[in-house]
Design a protein around this motif. Sequence first.
Motif, PDB file in Angstrom:
ATOM      1  N   MET A 186      26.344  48.434  49.966  1.00 51.90           N
ATOM      2  CA  MET A 186      26.724  48.879  51.313  1.00 51.90           C
ATOM      3  C   MET A 186      26.010  50.191  51.633  1.00 51.90           C
ATOM      4  O   MET A 186      26.634  51.225  51.841  1.00 51.90           O
ATOM      5  N   GLU A 187      24.688  50.156  51.649  1.00 49.89           N
ATOM      6  CA  GLU A 187      23.911  51.371  51.858  1.00 49.89           C
ATOM      7  C   GLU A 187      24.194  52.004  53.213  1.00 49.89           C
ATOM      8  O   GLU A 187      24.097  53.224  53.373  1.00 49.89           O
ATOM      9  N   ASN A 188      24.524  51.189  54.210  1.00 54.12           N
ATOM     10  CA  ASN A 188      24.801  51.702  55.554  1.00 54.12           C
ATOM     11  C   ASN A 188      26.293  51.848  55.830  1.00 54.12           C
ATOM     12  O   ASN A 188      26.720  51.910  56.982  1.00 54.12           O
ATOM     13  N   GLY A 189      27.077  51.867  54.783  1.00 54.26           N
ATOM     14  CA  GLY A 189      28.518  52.001  54.934  1.00 54.26           C
ATOM     15  C   GLY A 189      29.216  50.652  54.978  1.00 54.26           C
ATOM     16  O   GLY A 189      28.584  49.597  55.072  1.00 54.26           O
ATOM     17  N   GLY A 190      30.537  50.674  54.866  1.00 55.41           N
ATOM     18  CA  GLY A 190      31.309  49.438  54.894  1.00 55.41           C
ATOM     19  C   GLY A 190      32.722  49.673  54.399  1.00 55.41           C
ATOM     20  O   GLY A 190      33.205  50.814  54.374  1.00 55.41           O
ATOM     21  N   GLU A 191      33.362  48.592  53.999  1.00 57.32           N
ATOM     22  CA  GLU A 191      34.746  48.672  53.525  1.00 57.32           C
ATOM     23  C   GLU A 191      34.832  48.172  52.087  1.00 57.32           C
ATOM     24  O   GLU A 191      34.215  47.164  51.733  1.00 57.32           O
ATOM     25  N   LEU A 192      35.605  48.893  51.299  1.00 61.83           N
ATOM     26  CA  LEU A 192      35.849  48.516  49.907  1.00 61.83           C
ATOM     27  C   LEU A 192      37.354  48.326  49.741  1.00 61.83           C
ATOM     28  O   LEU A 192      38.129  49.256  49.929  1.00 61.83           O
ATOM     29  N   ASN A 193      37.761  47.099  49.457  1.00 64.64           N
ATOM     30  CA  ASN A 193      39.182  46.770  49.329  1.00 64.64           C
ATOM     31  C   ASN A 193      39.509  46.467  47.876  1.00 64.64           C
ATOM     32  O   ASN A 193      38.816  45.669  47.228  1.00 64.64           O
ATOM     33  N   ILE A 194      40.581  47.090  47.376  1.00 69.87           N
ATOM     34  CA  ILE A 194      40.982  46.922  45.977  1.00 69.87           C
ATOM     35  C   ILE A 194      42.416  46.400  45.953  1.00 69.87           C
ATOM     36  O   ILE A 194      43.314  46.987  46.564  1.00 69.87           O
ATOM     37  N   TYR A 195      42.610  45.288  45.281  1.00 70.33           N
ATOM     38  CA  TYR A 195      43.934  44.666  45.183  1.00 70.33           C
ATOM     39  C   TYR A 195      44.299  44.528  43.708  1.00 70.33           C
ATOM     40  O   TYR A 195      43.440  44.258  42.858  1.00 70.33           O
ATOM     41  N   THR A 196      45.577  44.691  43.400  1.00 70.91           N
ATOM     42  CA  THR A 196      46.083  44.390  42.066  1.00 70.91           C
ATOM     43  C   THR A 196      47.374  43.591  42.209  1.00 70.91           C
ATOM     44  O   THR A 196      48.067  43.681  43.225  1.00 70.91           O
ATOM     45  N   GLY A 197      47.688  42.820  41.193  1.00 69.25           N
ATOM     46  CA  GLY A 197      48.912  42.024  41.222  1.00 69.25           C
ATOM     47  C   GLY A 197      49.010  41.159  39.987  1.00 69.25           C
ATOM     48  O   GLY A 197      48.149  41.193  39.104  1.00 69.25           O
ATOM     49  N   GLY A 198      50.061  40.370  39.924  1.00 69.39           N
ATOM     50  CA  GLY A 198      50.268  39.476  38.789  1.00 69.39           C
ATOM     51  C   GLY A 198      50.579  38.074  39.261  1.00 69.39           C
ATOM     52  O   GLY A 198      50.893  37.856  40.440  1.00 69.39           O
ATOM     53  N   ASP A 199      50.457  37.106  38.351  1.00 75.46           N
ATOM     54  CA  ASP A 199      50.771  35.730  38.717  1.00 75.46           C
ATOM     55  C   ASP A 199      52.284  35.507  38.677  1.00 75.46           C
ATOM     56  O   ASP A 199      53.038  36.314  38.130  1.00 75.46           O
ATOM     57  N   ALA A 200      52.715  34.401  39.274  1.00 75.98           N
ATOM     58  CA  ALA A 200      54.154  34.129  39.403  1.00 75.98           C
ATOM     59  C   ALA A 200      54.822  33.916  38.050  1.00 75.98           C
ATOM     60  O   ALA A 200      56.015  34.185  37.888  1.00 75.98           O
ATOM     61  N   ARG A 201      54.070  33.431  37.065  1.00 73.11           N
ATOM     62  CA  ARG A 201      54.649  33.140  35.751  1.00 73.11           C
ATOM     63  C   ARG A 201      54.680  34.356  34.830  1.00 73.11           C
ATOM     64  O   ARG A 201      55.184  34.277  33.713  1.00 73.11           O
ATOM     65  N   GLY A 202      54.103  35.467  35.277  1.00 74.62           N
ATOM     66  CA  GLY A 202      54.117  36.674  34.460  1.00 74.62           C
ATOM     67  C   GLY A 202      53.232  36.599  33.233  1.00 74.62           C
ATOM     68  O   GLY A 202      53.506  37.262  32.228  1.00 74.62           O
ATOM     69  N   GLN A 203      52.147  35.820  33.293  1.00 78.45           N
ATOM     70  CA  GLN A 203      51.271  35.668  32.132  1.00 78.45           C
ATOM     71  C   GLN A 203      49.976  36.474  32.275  1.00 78.45           C
ATOM     72  O   GLN A 203      49.381  36.863  31.274  1.00 78.45           O
ATOM     73  N   THR A 204      49.530  36.705  33.499  1.00 75.18           N
ATOM     74  CA  THR A 204      48.284  37.438  33.727  1.00 75.18           C
ATOM     75  C   THR A 204      48.457  38.404  34.893  1.00 75.18           C
ATOM     76  O   THR A 204      49.383  38.268  35.696  1.00 75.18           O
ATOM     77  N   LEU A 205      47.532  39.361  34.966  1.00 73.16           N
ATOM     78  CA  LEU A 205      47.430  40.201  36.154  1.00 73.16           C
ATOM     79  C   LEU A 205      45.976  40.197  36.598  1.00 73.16           C
ATOM     80  O   LEU A 205      45.080  39.853  35.831  1.00 73.16           O
ATOM     81  N   PHE A 206      45.760  40.579  37.851  1.00 74.24           N
ATOM     82  CA  PHE A 206      44.395  40.563  38.379  1.00 74.24           C
ATOM     83  C   PHE A 206      44.082  41.888  39.055  1.00 74.24           C
ATOM     84  O   PHE A 206      44.963  42.589  39.550  1.00 74.24           O
ATOM     85  N   VAL A 207      42.791  42.222  39.052  1.00 74.29           N
ATOM     86  CA  VAL A 207      42.258  43.340  39.830  1.00 74.29           C
ATOM     87  C   VAL A 207      41.108  42.755  40.650  1.00 74.29           C
ATOM     88  O   VAL A 207      40.134  42.248  40.081  1.00 74.29           O
ATOM     89  N   ARG A 208      41.256  42.813  41.968  1.00 77.34           N
ATOM     90  CA  ARG A 208      40.246  42.215  42.856  1.00 77.34           C
ATOM     91  C   ARG A 208      39.553  43.314  43.651  1.00 77.34           C
ATOM     92  O   ARG A 208      40.211  44.132  44.304  1.00 77.34           O
ATOM     93  N   ILE A 209      38.233  43.349  43.576  1.00 81.00           N
ATOM     94  CA  ILE A 209      37.424  44.363  44.261  1.00 81.00           C
ATOM     95  C   ILE A 209      36.505  43.645  45.239  1.00 81.00           C
ATOM     96  O   ILE A 209      35.620  42.882  44.822  1.00 81.00           O
ATOM     97  N   SER A 210      36.706  43.889  46.531  1.00 80.22           N
ATOM     98  CA  SER A 210      35.923  43.209  47.574  1.00 80.22           C
ATOM     99  C   SER A 210      35.148  44.237  48.381  1.00 80.22           C
ATOM    100  O   SER A 210      35.694  45.282  48.755  1.00 80.22           O
ATOM    101  N   ASP A 211      33.881  43.920  48.673  1.00 77.44           N
ATOM    102  CA  ASP A 211      33.081  44.791  49.533  1.00 77.44           C
ATOM    103  C   ASP A 211      32.545  43.998  50.713  1.00 77.44           C
ATOM    104  O   ASP A 211      32.619  42.775  50.742  1.00 77.44           O
TER     105      ASP A 211
END
Length: 353
Positions: free
Chosen positions: A248-273
């Motif tokens: 994003m050399e000319n600027g933009g948006e960086l969205n960061i999400y965290t959470g877990g699955d419904a069964r409580g077995q994993t968690l995720f970190v999602r990074i979107s640009d």
Amino acid sequence: MENQAVSYRNNIIVLTVSLLLLLSGCLTLLTQKLVNIPVKKLLLHTRHLSRGELDSRIDHVPSDEIGELAAAFNEMAHNLQIAQEELREWNNTLEAKVEERTARIQSMQTKLIRSEKLATVGELVAGIAHEINNPLTGILMYSSMIETDTRLDPELKSDLQTVVRETQRCAEIVKGLLDFSRESIPRKRQESVNRVMDKTLALVERQASFHNIVITKQYGENVPDVLIDPNQIEQVFMNILINASQAMENGGELNIYTGGDARGQTLFVRISDTGCGIPEKSLAKIFDPFFTTKENRGTGLGLSVSYGIIENHGGHIEVSSQEGKGTTFTIILPLKAEGSLEQKNQPVEGEKS
């Protein structure tokens, strides 16, 4: 008298014949109703059964021997139908299991090929990096000394600064190669991925490449701590965040999400640009060592190292991208250790050896 006797005889004969005809008709009707019709019906349903129509049943089963035969037929048809449904279910289950096992084998083969490739490349890289590092250190040391020497012609200073700068860049590349060749064992402890992400952002958001980028954090509520090496996970986050800023050399948006699955077995970190995105043909190669989509920037090792770190933590990285729209990296980590021997032998901070 004789005429009367003849008349009686004829009447008896006529009556006898009439009774025999009536009895024969009754027997024929009874045979037709009790035998012929049920047998024909049984034969008709048998033909249906032979054509695979297993839902065929005989209605109004009588209580005689023919009825017992019809009941036996109905039971046989019912059992055959159940057997066919079980076979169909087994067939579907078998196909699903074969597909699942095939996918697992392909995944294992892919990981094995990648591990062998990384091992070979790592050995080669380690040897080359060590050979380059010594003369490179000498060049950097002497060029830095000359740069600060007052006897240096001012006209040559800019050229020498270029030499120092490019030598430092080479030194960073060599450092990256050495880091790549070393398989660092994670030192795990219970830690919050949200805290690790905040710490990483505090380090990178002051860089010039982040000045025109709007960072949005959407952390999940009650995301549990996970057994990780915070330093290694911070390295993964930093690699992905820096890649996003460079996209994003000319600027933009960086969205960061965290959470877990419904069964409580994993968690995720999602990074979107919202950057330039990655070409579809390159998506399958971005975790390969030395592969890069950046022109004249980077060694192509950051994502490969990150992939190995997440694998050593029992997780995996997913990526999706559209050219001109942006890229999303999703890091998935297990909340519970799988209990493998390799994981059991890894050191955990706070435990006595």
